[in-house]
Write a protein that holds these residues in place. Structure first.
Motif, PDB file in Angstrom:
ATOM      1  N   ALA A  25     -97.806  60.281  -0.740  1.00 55.97           N
ATOM      2  CA  ALA A  25     -97.939  58.860  -0.414  1.00 55.97           C
ATOM      3  C   ALA A  25     -97.865  58.657   1.090  1.00 55.97           C
ATOM      4  CB  ALA A  25     -96.832  58.056  -1.103  1.00 55.97           C
ATOM      5  N   ASP A  26     -98.485  57.608   1.560  1.00 55.55           N
ATOM      6  CA  ASP A  26     -98.456  57.301   2.993  1.00 55.55           C
ATOM      7  C   ASP A  26     -97.167  56.538   3.291  1.00 55.55           C
ATOM      8  OD1 ASP A  26     -99.207  57.062   5.616  1.00 55.55           O
ATOM      9  OD2 ASP A  26    -100.398  55.247   5.280  1.00 55.55           O
ATOM     10  N   ALA A  27     -96.052  57.281   3.245  1.00 54.98           N
ATOM     11  CA  ALA A  27     -94.746  56.644   3.395  1.00 54.98           C
ATOM     12  C   ALA A  27     -93.725  57.630   3.950  1.00 54.98           C
ATOM     13  CB  ALA A  27     -94.265  56.104   2.053  1.00 54.98           C
ATOM     14  N   ASP A  28     -92.734  57.091   4.623  1.00 63.09           N
ATOM     15  CA  ASP A  28     -91.559  57.854   5.017  1.00 63.09           C
ATOM     16  C   ASP A  28     -90.452  57.539   4.011  1.00 63.09           C
ATOM     17  OD1 ASP A  28     -92.541  59.120   7.307  1.00 63.09           O
ATOM     18  OD2 ASP A  28     -92.212  57.324   8.520  1.00 63.09           O
ATOM     19  N   ILE A  29     -89.847  58.573   3.456  1.00 58.31           N
ATOM     20  CA  ILE A  29     -88.890  58.407   2.365  1.00 58.31           C
ATOM     21  C   ILE A  29     -87.502  58.822   2.838  1.00 58.31           C
ATOM     22  CG2 ILE A  29     -88.326  59.081  -0.004  1.00 58.31           C
ATOM     23  CD1 ILE A  29     -91.388  59.943  -0.136  1.00 58.31           C
ATOM     24  N   THR A  30     -86.524  57.982   2.573  1.00 57.45           N
ATOM     25  CA  THR A  30     -85.129  58.313   2.855  1.00 57.45           C
ATOM     26  C   THR A  30     -84.374  58.330   1.534  1.00 57.45           C
ATOM     27  OG1 THR A  30     -85.199  57.247   5.026  1.00 57.45           O
ATOM     28  CG2 THR A  30     -83.030  57.653   4.074  1.00 57.45           C
ATOM     29  N   LEU A  31     -83.724  59.457   1.237  1.00 59.08           N
ATOM     30  CA  LEU A  31     -82.936  59.607   0.018  1.00 59.08           C
ATOM     31  C   LEU A  31     -81.459  59.622   0.399  1.00 59.08           C
ATOM     32  CD1 LEU A  31     -82.592  60.174  -3.004  1.00 59.08           C
ATOM     33  CD2 LEU A  31     -82.961  62.607  -2.518  1.00 59.08           C
ATOM     34  N   ILE A  32     -80.707  58.658  -0.133  1.00 57.75           N
ATOM     35  CA  ILE A  32     -79.288  58.512   0.206  1.00 57.75           C
ATOM     36  C   ILE A  32     -78.438  58.830  -1.010  1.00 57.75           C
ATOM     37  CG2 ILE A  32     -77.505  56.933   1.055  1.00 57.75           C
ATOM     38  CD1 ILE A  32     -79.767  55.203   2.215  1.00 57.75           C
ATOM     39  N   ASP A  33     -77.425  59.670  -0.827  1.00 54.42           N
ATOM     40  CA  ASP A  33     -76.473  59.946  -1.893  1.00 54.42           C
ATOM     41  C   ASP A  33     -75.126  60.263  -1.262  1.00 54.42           C
ATOM     42  OD1 ASP A  33     -76.898  60.844  -5.124  1.00 54.42           O
ATOM     43  OD2 ASP A  33     -75.018  61.404  -4.171  1.00 54.42           O
TER      44      ASP A  33
END
Length: 421
Positions: A25-33
Motif C-alpha cells: 500500500a502507498d502508506a507509512d505504517i506504525t505498529l504500537i504495542d
C-alpha cells in the motif's frame, strides 16, 4: 507529498494481519504495542502447565517486520487518542500522528465487579500470566511436600479453575495430567495423584459455546482424568484460603480465573458506544460510526454476524477482521470501491482435553477423542509463525505424547515457597 499514515495499535492476531495485508500500500505504517512480542494466545495454557517454553509461542515483533521498510515498530503504551489532532498519546509522552487508525488492543480478564479477586485468582492472557500460573502450580506441589498438617496438604493439592470455556477445560485437563502422570515419581512425601482439580462453571454445562453432545463428552473425559466438574453454582467468594461455591467453602491455595474477559479501554479513548464488556460498536466495514478513519477489530470490537450474534473473540475472527480492514484501507487509498460489508467465516471450534483427547465442531462435522487431538495439534502448528516454532512445538508434543514428561517445569521469578498471593 507525504504518504498516508496508518497507525495500528496492538500486535496480536488482528493487528499483525492488518499490517501484513497492507504490504504494497502507498502508506507509512506504525505498529504500537506495549510488549515487544506477538503472542500465540491459544497455547498460553501449555506454558502455564509446563508443556511449552515461552519462546515457543512468542516472537519479537521487530523480527517479523524487519524486511518491511514501510513498517515502524514502537514499543510503548497508549494512554489515549486525540481525535481532533489525529494523534495517539503514548506513555513516553510522544504523540504519533495518523490519517487512519486501527485499534486491535485485545482484552483482559473480567471479574464481574470483584477486581480484588485478581491477586488470588490470576487469569491467562499474557506470557507474564502464564509464567505466574506455572510458578504457582509448581510451588503448590513443593509446599505440599513440606506440609506438616493434613489440612495444609489437602489445600495445597487442591486446584480450582473458575470458568469452563476452552481455556478452563484445557487448564483443568493438563493440571490433572501433570499431577497424575508426570509428577508421581518425583516427590517422596506426597502422593501427587491425590491432587484435587476442580473445574467450576456457573452455567449448566462445560464448553457452553459447543453443542450439548460435545459438552457431555468433554465432561466425561475430564472426569476420567480425575477432574471434578462443578456446574450450576457461581463462585461467591475467593480468598487466599479457598473458594466459596454456592454456600460451600472449599479450602484451596491455587485458584485460576478463566471465566470472563473485558475489552481494552479503546472505546473510551475514541468516545465510541460500547457493550457491557467494553467492546466498541462498529459498522459493517468495522469502522466506528461517524469516524470512518478509525477501525476497531478483534476482542476490542463488537461485530455483529448475519444472525445478530456477536462474532466470537477468537484468533481466526481477529485475523479475518485484520485482513478485511487492510483491504478497505488499500481500496480507499487507490480510490476504488470499498469491499462489501465484513462477513465472518466460522472455521470451527476446537478444545483439547489433556494430552490425548480433544473435541472439534466444524458444524455438520464433529469429532472427539484421539484423532480430534491430532487434528487440533496440526491446526495449531499450522498457525504458528516460522518453521523453527512449528518444529519445536511439534517435537515437544511428540516427546510428551511418547514419554509422558513435561520439559518446561521451571520455577522462575520469585524463588520462595511462601504463597506470593
Amino acid at each position: 507529498m507525504s504518504k498516508h499514515r496508518v497507525v495500528v495499535v496492538g500486535g496480536g492476531f488482528g493487528g499483525l494481519q492488518t499490517v501484513h495485508g497492507l504490504k504494497g500500500a502507498d502508506a507509512d505504517i506504525t505498529l504500537i504495542d506495549r510488549r515487544n512480542h506477538h503472542l500465540f494466545q491459544p497455547l498460553l495454557y501449555q506454558v502455564a502447565t509446563t508443556v511449552l517454553a515461552t519462546s515457543e509461542i512468542a516472537w519479537p515483533i521487530r523480527r517479523l517486520f524487519r524486511d518491511r521498510r514501510d513498517v515502524t515498530t514502537v514499543l510503548d503504551e497508549v494512554l489515549g487518542i486525540d481525535k481532533g489532532a489525529k494523534t495517539v498519546k503514548l506513555a513516553s509522552g510522544r504523540m504519533v500522528p495518523y490519517d487512519t487508525l486501527v485499534l486491535a488492543t485485545g482484552a483482559r480478564h473480567a471479574y464481574f465487579g470483584r477486581d480484588e479477586w485478581e491477586s488470588v485468582a490470576p487469569g491467562l492472557k499474557t506470557l507474564e500470566d502464564a509464567t505466574t500460573l506455572r510458578r504457582r502450580i509448581l510451588l503448590a506441589f513443593e509446599r505440599a511436600e513440606m506440609a506438616e498438617k493434613t489440612s495444609e496438604l489437602d489445600s495445597e493439592l487442591t486446584f480450582a479453575i473458575i470458568g469452563a470455556g476452552p481455556t478452563g477445560v484445557e487448564m483443568a485437563g493438563m493440571i490433572a495430567e501433570l499431577a497424575n502422570k508426570v509428577l508421581p515419581k518425583e516427590f517422596r512425601k506426597i502422593d501427587t495423584t491425590r491432587t484435587r482439580v476442580m473445574l467450576i462453571e456457573a452455567g449448566p454445562r462445560v464448553l457452553p459455546a459447543f453443542t450439548e453432545d460435545l459438552s457431555a463428552y468433554t465432561k466425561t473425559a475430564l472426569e476420567k482424568l480425575g477432574v471434578e466438574v462443578h456446574t450450576g453454582k457461581p463462585v461467591i467468594a475467593i480468598t487466599e484460603e479457598g473458594v466459596t461455591v454456592g454456600d460451600a467453602f472449599i479450602p484451596c491455595k491455587t485458584v485460576i480465573w478463566a471465566a470472563g474477559v473485558q475489552a481494552s479501554p479503546a472505546a473510551r479513548w475514541i468516545g465510541a458506544s460500547a457493550d457491557r464488556a467494553g467492546r466498541a460498536v462498529v459498522g459493517p466495514d468495522l469502522s466506528v460510526p461517524e469516524q470512518p478513519e478509525i477501525f476497531v477489530i478483534g476482542d476490542t470490537a463488537l461485530v455483529s454476524q448475519d444472525d445478530g450474534k456477536p462474532v466470537p473473540g477468537i484468533a481466526p475472527a481477529a485475523k479475518q477482521q485484520g485482513e478485511y480492514v487492510s483491504k478497505v484501507i488499500k481500496t480507499r487509498l487507490a480510490g476504488k470501491p470499498v469491499p462489501a460489508a465484513f462477513h465472518y467465516r466460522h472455521q470451527g471450534s476446537l478444545a483439547t482435553i489433556g494430552k490425548r483427547a480433544a473435541v472439534i465442531d466444524f458444524g455438520k462435522f464433529k469429532l472427539t477423542g484421539g484423532l480430534a487431538w491430532w487434528i487440533w495439534g496440526l491446526a495449531h502448528i499450522y498457525f504458528l509463525i516460522g518453521t523453527r516454532s512449528r518444529a519445536a512445538v511439534a517435537w515437544s508434543w511428540l516427546w510428551i505424547y511418547l514419554s509422558g514428561q513435561h520439559s518446561a517445569r521451571l520455577i522462575t521469578q520469585k524463588e520462595t515457597l511462601k504463597d506470593e498471593s
